[in-house]
Design an enzyme around this catalytic site. Structure first.
Site, PDB file in Angstrom:
ATOM      1  N   ILE A 101      35.936  31.723  27.641  1.00  0.00           N
ATOM      2  CA  ILE A 101      35.487  32.708  28.783  1.00  0.00           C
ATOM      3  C   ILE A 101      36.982  33.552  29.189  1.00  0.00           C
ATOM      4  CG2 ILE A 101      35.223  32.798  31.354  1.00  0.00           C
ATOM      5  CD1 ILE A 101      33.758  30.282  31.140  1.00  0.00           C
ATOM      6  N   ASP A 102      36.585  34.749  29.363  1.00  0.00           N
ATOM      7  CA  ASP A 102      37.809  35.759  29.638  1.00  0.00           C
ATOM      8  C   ASP A 102      38.737  35.061  30.659  1.00  0.00           C
ATOM      9  OD1 ASP A 102      36.796  37.544  27.882  1.00  0.00           O
ATOM     10  OD2 ASP A 102      36.007  38.942  29.263  1.00  0.00           O
ATOM     11  N   PHE A 103      40.035  35.689  30.398  1.00  0.00           N
ATOM     12  CA  PHE A 103      40.990  35.058  31.470  1.00  0.00           C
ATOM     13  C   PHE A 103      40.664  35.312  32.872  1.00  0.00           C
ATOM     14  CE2 PHE A 103      45.290  36.348  33.522  1.00  0.00           C
ATOM     15  CZ  PHE A 103      45.730  35.174  33.371  1.00  0.00           C
TER      16      PHE A 103
END
Length: 302
Positions: free
Chosen positions: A126-128
């Site tokens: 999952i993106d930062f």
């Protein structure tokens, strides 16, 4: 100094996986030890991906006093084979460079090590700046199966996001093409196919509207980089807090610095083809609460 002799059962494991199972080290800690030449296989330095053979001797010259205590983990579901964990916004899922000492992977494995259990690893990312459910496998077989089910689109992920304006129609499908520019770490959406572009499909449904904002549920039919963020912006409804694809000026005016996007539900839509994980068939894991939903659409229940 510690030394282990690789057993027949352990043969074939990657070196990094072997050390995680033996010590429960966060990957960042292991990578630093490797760079400093403190891990040897048969008295030689090897890469993290090195596959061990029966009889190999793995030696560690690591002193562990410098390991720091990591924050607790929000577990949404757990059994003997998998974990579903809530990843906060602003935290890396994992770090392949080994430079970051606090990732969700580090926190999960520190927790498991404290319980005397073997290390786990994430089967997707999952993106930062995105929050939500991240799945971990506790063993290689479970990891391979989950990876295959994800590739076959039999693990259904649903997201909630806050976007600017009201979508018309309120529910529908976004289908176009996404081209990734790896150098800039961003993607571009086109209505016509171009070289290097891939089809991107997202089903959406408006769940609530107010104060010039919409709460939208998105269901991914493809899994492209920044898919929801780029498609919503292309449709004229950028995510609140998304500086890359939206308006930084508007985001700061609203007091947001990270995109309001959360992977809030994961459903296992597979059957007997999942073999040992078929017991998960029909199960759904859902977030209990999402701070940005309460902030902008208080009282909304999903």
């Amino acid at each position: 100094m510690e030394e282990w002799q690789v057993t027949k059962k352990e043969a074939g494991l990657r070196l990094d996986r072997f050390l995680q199972e033996k010590k429960g080290w966060p990957r960042s800690f292991f990578m630093k030890a490797l760079r400093m030449n403190k891990i040897k296989v048969n008295r030689k330095k090897e890469d993290p991906s090195y596959r061990l053979s029966e009889g190999d001797r793995v030696t560690s010259f690591v002193l562990e006093e410098r390991k720091k205590k990591l924050p607790p983990v929000d577990i949404l579901y757990e059994d003997d084979r998998i974990l579903a964990v809530n990843k906060p916004s602003g935290l890396l899922s994992l770090d392949v460079t080994g430079k970051e000492r606090d990732t969700l992977l580090d926190r999960v494995n520190a927790m498991l090590a404290g319980r005397g259990e073997r290390a786990a690893y994430p089967v997707h990312r999952i993106d930062f700046n995105t929050s939500g459910i991240l799945l971990f496998a506790k063993d290689e077989e479970a990891g391979h199966i989950l990876d295959r089910m994800i590739q076959e689109r039999k693990v259904k992920k649903s997201y909630l996001c806050v976007v600017r304006g009201s979508l018309q129609p309120p529910a529908g499908r976004l289908e176009n093409y996404i081209f990734k520019d790896a150098r800039k770490n961003r993607v571009y959406v086109t209505e016509e196919p171009v070289k290097g572009a891939r089809t991107a499909i997202t089903d959406y449904e408006t769940k609530a509207v107010g104060s010039g904002l919409s709460l939208v549920e998105c269901r991914l039919l493809t899994g492209r980089t920044h898919q929801i963020r780029s498609q919503m912006a292309h449709a004229g409804h950028p995510l609140l807090g998304d500086d890359k694809y939206g308006s930084k000026e508007w985001n700061r005016k609203m007091g947001e610095r990270r995109q309001l996007l959360c992977s809030f539900r994961v459903a296992f839509a597979f059957g007997e083809e999942a073999g040992p994980l078929s017991y998960l068939s029909g199960k759904t894991v859902t977030m209990d609460e999402i701070p940005f939903v309460d902030r902008y659409f208080k009282g909304f229940a999903w």
